[in-house]
Design a protein around this motif. Structure first.
Motif, PDB file in Angstrom:
ATOM      1  N   UNK A 120      18.566   3.885  -2.734  1.00  0.00           N
ATOM      2  CA  UNK A 120      17.450   2.990  -3.043  1.00  0.00           C
ATOM      3  C   UNK A 120      16.183   3.801  -3.227  1.00  0.00           C
ATOM      4  N   UNK A 121      15.294   3.376  -4.135  1.00  0.00           N
ATOM      5  CA  UNK A 121      14.088   4.166  -4.392  1.00  0.00           C
ATOM      6  C   UNK A 121      13.129   4.153  -3.210  1.00  0.00           C
ATOM      7  N   UNK A 122      12.320   5.211  -3.113  1.00  0.00           N
ATOM      8  CA  UNK A 122      11.288   5.312  -2.093  1.00  0.00           C
ATOM      9  C   UNK A 122       9.987   4.843  -2.735  1.00  0.00           C
ATOM     10  N   UNK A 123       9.453   3.695  -2.262  1.00  0.00           N
ATOM     11  CA  UNK A 123       8.338   3.045  -2.935  1.00  0.00           C
ATOM     12  C   UNK A 123       7.206   2.744  -1.963  1.00  0.00           C
ATOM     13  N   UNK A 124       5.976   2.967  -2.429  1.00  0.00           N
ATOM     14  CA  UNK A 124       4.767   2.589  -1.704  1.00  0.00           C
ATOM     15  C   UNK A 124       3.956   1.693  -2.628  1.00  0.00           C
ATOM     16  N   UNK A 125       3.469   0.558  -2.110  1.00  0.00           N
ATOM     17  CA  UNK A 125       2.744  -0.402  -2.948  1.00  0.00           C
ATOM     18  C   UNK A 125       1.433  -0.802  -2.294  1.00  0.00           C
ATOM     19  N   UNK A 126       0.481  -1.219  -3.119  1.00  0.00           N
ATOM     20  CA  UNK A 126      -0.805  -1.706  -2.621  1.00  0.00           C
ATOM     21  C   UNK A 126      -0.975  -3.171  -2.987  1.00  0.00           C
ATOM     22  N   UNK A 127      -1.874  -3.863  -2.259  1.00  0.00           N
ATOM     23  CA  UNK A 127      -2.290  -5.193  -2.659  1.00  0.00           C
ATOM     24  C   UNK A 127      -3.326  -5.057  -3.769  1.00  0.00           C
ATOM     25  N   UNK A 128      -3.744  -6.193  -4.354  1.00  0.00           N
ATOM     26  CA  UNK A 128      -4.804  -6.168  -5.350  1.00  0.00           C
ATOM     27  C   UNK A 128      -6.088  -5.680  -4.683  1.00  0.00           C
ATOM     28  N   UNK A 129      -6.677  -4.623  -5.232  1.00  0.00           N
ATOM     29  CA  UNK A 129      -7.852  -4.016  -4.635  1.00  0.00           C
ATOM     30  C   UNK A 129      -8.823  -3.609  -5.728  1.00  0.00           C
ATOM     31  N   UNK A 130     -10.065  -3.317  -5.309  1.00  0.00           N
ATOM     32  CA  UNK A 130     -11.106  -2.949  -6.268  1.00  0.00           C
ATOM     33  C   UNK A 130     -11.232  -1.439  -6.369  1.00  0.00           C
ATOM     34  N   UNK A 131     -11.167  -0.933  -7.588  1.00  0.00           N
ATOM     35  CA  UNK A 131     -11.430   0.476  -7.865  1.00  0.00           C
ATOM     36  C   UNK A 131     -12.807   0.568  -8.520  1.00  0.00           C
ATOM     37  N   UNK A 132     -13.620   1.502  -8.060  1.00  0.00           N
ATOM     38  CA  UNK A 132     -14.960   1.647  -8.604  1.00  0.00           C
ATOM     39  C   UNK A 132     -15.296   3.114  -8.806  1.00  0.00           C
ATOM     40  N   UNK A 133     -15.909   3.402  -9.957  1.00  0.00           N
ATOM     41  CA  UNK A 133     -16.352   4.764 -10.215  1.00  0.00           C
ATOM     42  C   UNK A 133     -17.796   4.981  -9.769  1.00  0.00           C
ATOM     43  N   UNK A 134     -18.430   3.933  -9.240  1.00  0.00           N
ATOM     44  CA  UNK A 134     -19.818   4.044  -8.799  1.00  0.00           C
ATOM     45  C   UNK A 134     -19.954   4.726  -7.450  1.00  0.00           C
ATOM     46  N   UNK A 135     -21.154   5.088  -7.107  1.00  0.00           N
ATOM     47  CA  UNK A 135     -21.431   5.771  -5.851  1.00  0.00           C
ATOM     48  C   UNK A 135     -21.079   4.857  -4.682  1.00  0.00           C
ATOM     49  N   UNK A 136     -20.361   5.398  -3.714  1.00  0.00           N
ATOM     50  CA  UNK A 136     -19.959   4.625  -2.547  1.00  0.00           C
ATOM     51  C   UNK A 136     -18.702   3.807  -2.740  1.00  0.00           C
ATOM     52  N   UNK A 166      10.708  13.330  -9.631  1.00  0.00           N
ATOM     53  CA  UNK A 166       9.744  12.579 -10.433  1.00  0.00           C
ATOM     54  C   UNK A 166       9.131  11.464  -9.600  1.00  0.00           C
ATOM     55  N   UNK A 167       7.869  11.168  -9.887  1.00  0.00           N
ATOM     56  CA  UNK A 167       7.159  10.057  -9.258  1.00  0.00           C
ATOM     57  C   UNK A 167       6.685   9.128 -10.368  1.00  0.00           C
ATOM     58  N   UNK A 168       7.016   7.856 -10.244  1.00  0.00           N
ATOM     59  CA  UNK A 168       6.562   6.856 -11.217  1.00  0.00           C
ATOM     60  C   UNK A 168       5.405   6.069 -10.621  1.00  0.00           C
ATOM     61  N   UNK A 169       4.365   5.906 -11.412  1.00  0.00           N
ATOM     62  CA  UNK A 169       3.209   5.112 -10.999  1.00  0.00           C
ATOM     63  C   UNK A 169       3.120   3.885 -11.898  1.00  0.00           C
ATOM     64  N   UNK A 170       3.092   2.701 -11.285  1.00  0.00           N
ATOM     65  CA  UNK A 170       2.902   1.445 -12.017  1.00  0.00           C
ATOM     66  C   UNK A 170       1.574   0.840 -11.593  1.00  0.00           C
ATOM     67  N   UNK A 171       0.707   0.563 -12.564  1.00  0.00           N
ATOM     68  CA  UNK A 171      -0.606  -0.023 -12.293  1.00  0.00           C
ATOM     69  C   UNK A 171      -0.676  -1.377 -12.983  1.00  0.00           C
ATOM     70  N   UNK A 172      -1.027  -2.426 -12.211  1.00  0.00           N
ATOM     71  CA  UNK A 172      -1.192  -3.777 -12.749  1.00  0.00           C
ATOM     72  C   UNK A 172      -2.650  -4.167 -12.596  1.00  0.00           C
ATOM     73  N   UNK A 173      -3.312  -4.388 -13.719  1.00  0.00           N
ATOM     74  CA  UNK A 173      -4.756  -4.629 -13.739  1.00  0.00           C
ATOM     75  C   UNK A 173      -5.018  -6.113 -13.967  1.00  0.00           C
ATOM     76  N   UNK A 174      -5.953  -6.678 -13.168  1.00  0.00           N
ATOM     77  CA  UNK A 174      -6.385  -8.059 -13.359  1.00  0.00           C
ATOM     78  C   UNK A 174      -7.361  -8.106 -14.528  1.00  0.00           C
ATOM     79  N   UNK A 175      -6.930  -8.683 -15.659  1.00  0.00           N
ATOM     80  CA  UNK A 175      -7.747  -8.692 -16.868  1.00  0.00           C
ATOM     81  C   UNK A 175      -8.787  -9.805 -16.830  1.00  0.00           C
TER      82      UNK A 175
END
Length: 376
Positions: A120-136, A166-175
């Motif tokens: 079985x694959x080794x998987x780590x997942x996150x909840x829906x979270x905010x990514x920001x490129x701004x300070x802080x 190999x490591x696979x990254x899946x990103x799901x973005x709230x549009x």
């Protein structure tokens, strides 16, 4: 009658109406990227906290990349491999803050090609979270303790294969969120099933007008279908090159594997590959099928075979697959084989295979390319 009236309930009640409906839709967009670490042992010379970056990929219109820490991201996690996904929109470089909501999944891809059932694959997942490129703000997510190095290197775990993983990254973005009015909307038409009908036509043999002789096997088919799917068949069956013997309707196909021809015939009618048995014969079957697709100028089938072979290059298949790629002009497949054999350990294992002698005999110029790759 003057016309029909709305239906009413019993006893002369009010007319029944169909309620209007609407749906709130949270739109999501996805993107994926696979980072392969080829030569894992060579990356362990990096210091704790130092990392390698993957190529950039796009999910939901935003840019991302994977960060790989072979000796952990911190002193406390120096016995682990750390993996993070980084939000890296171009707006950050211009000094403007950019924010996006997304959830991420990191998966260590495991390989069960040695004949045993895949793990079985080794998987780590996150909840829906905010990514920001701004300070802080937080512009990355991942795991400092993605996989323990001792476990990764344990041969019994089968997490490494030929010093690579190999490591696979899946990103799901709230549009965004929208409201759809679905009142009286008709259901969507079903997907095309032309391939199913043509597949039944081939299986039944109804209306066939040509017999194809491949070795000791014969296959009944329809000239017009073959001609429509292959310019070579078009010339041989309907053009000036067509067989003169119109009474027997038998066309001899020489120098071709019968199983591969049968699989190609299935693809011609259904635009899909039949199930190919797993195991050591699967790669050889796809190799024969690629050669058949090239011979009959069926470009989509050739690309599918090239893709399948590119993803399964190993020490037992690298040499024969490289020769095949050179002979049939498959540039991507050739690059995949050369990349695999650029590792001295992989090249040594490939040279011990039965196919390397064939490679050296049929494509001697490739030996110079292999030597040049090692010298880089």
């Amino acid at each position: 009658m003057a016309g029909s009236s709305p239906s009413t309930g019993g006893g002369g009640g009010e007319a029944t109406t169909v309620p209007s409906t609407s749906t709130i839709v949270a739109e999501m967009a996805t993107g994926s990227h696979v980072l392969t670490v080829d030569g894992y042992s060579g990356t362990k010379g990096l210091a704790v906290g130092e990392h390698f970056k993957s190529g950039t990929f796009v999910a939901g219109g935003h840019s991302w990349y994977i960060k790989y820490f072979p000796n952990g991201a911190t002193d406390e996690t120096s016995e682990w491999v750390s993996v993070f996904v980084k939000y890296s929109d171009a707006a950050k470089k211009k000094g403007a803050a950019a924010t996006v909501k997304a959830r991420c999944k990191l998966t260590l891809l495991l390989d069960g090609r040695d004949g045993r059932a895949p793990l079985p694959p080794l998987t780590k997942s996150s909840e829906l979270r905010t990514f920001s490129s701004g300070k802080g703000g937080s512009d990355q997510w991942g795991h400092k303790k993605f996989v323990r190095r001792k476990e990764l290197e344990d041969p019994s775990k089968r997490l490494l294969r030929h010093d690579r993983f190999s490591v696979r990254c899946d990103v799901t973005v709230a549009v965004g969120i929208r409201t759809d009015d679905v009142t009286a909307k008709l259901p969507a038409p079903p997907p095309s099933d032309l391939h199913r009908h043509l597949g039944k036509l081939l299986a039944s043999g109804d209306g066939t007008d040509v017999t194809l002789q491949v070795g000791d096997e014969t296959f009944a088919a329809h000239r017009c279908v073959l001609a429509a799917r292959s310019p070579v068949f078009m010339a041989e069956l309907l053009g000036p090159m067509k067989e003169e013997d119109t009474e027997s309707h038998v066309v001899a196909i020489r120098d071709m594997d019968a199983r591969a021809f049968k699989a190609m015939l299935h693809f011609i009618y259904t635009d899909s590959l039949p199930n190919v048995d797993d195991g050591g014969e699967a790669a050889a079957m796809v190799q024969h099928l690629l050669a058949a697709a090239d011979r009959y100028d069926i470009e989509r089938l050739k690309l599918i075979c090239e893709d399948k072979l590119s993803g399964g290059v190993d020490a037992t298949t690298a040499a024969t697959t490289l020769a095949l790629a050179e002979q049939h002009g498959c540039c991507r497949l050739k690059e995949a084989c050369l990349r695999f054999m650029a590792s001295p350990a992989n090249l040594k294992a490939a040279m011990a295979s039965d196919g390397f002698e064939y490679l050296a005999r049929s494509c001697p110029s490739l030996l110079k390319e292999l030597a040049a790759n090692l010298a880089v």
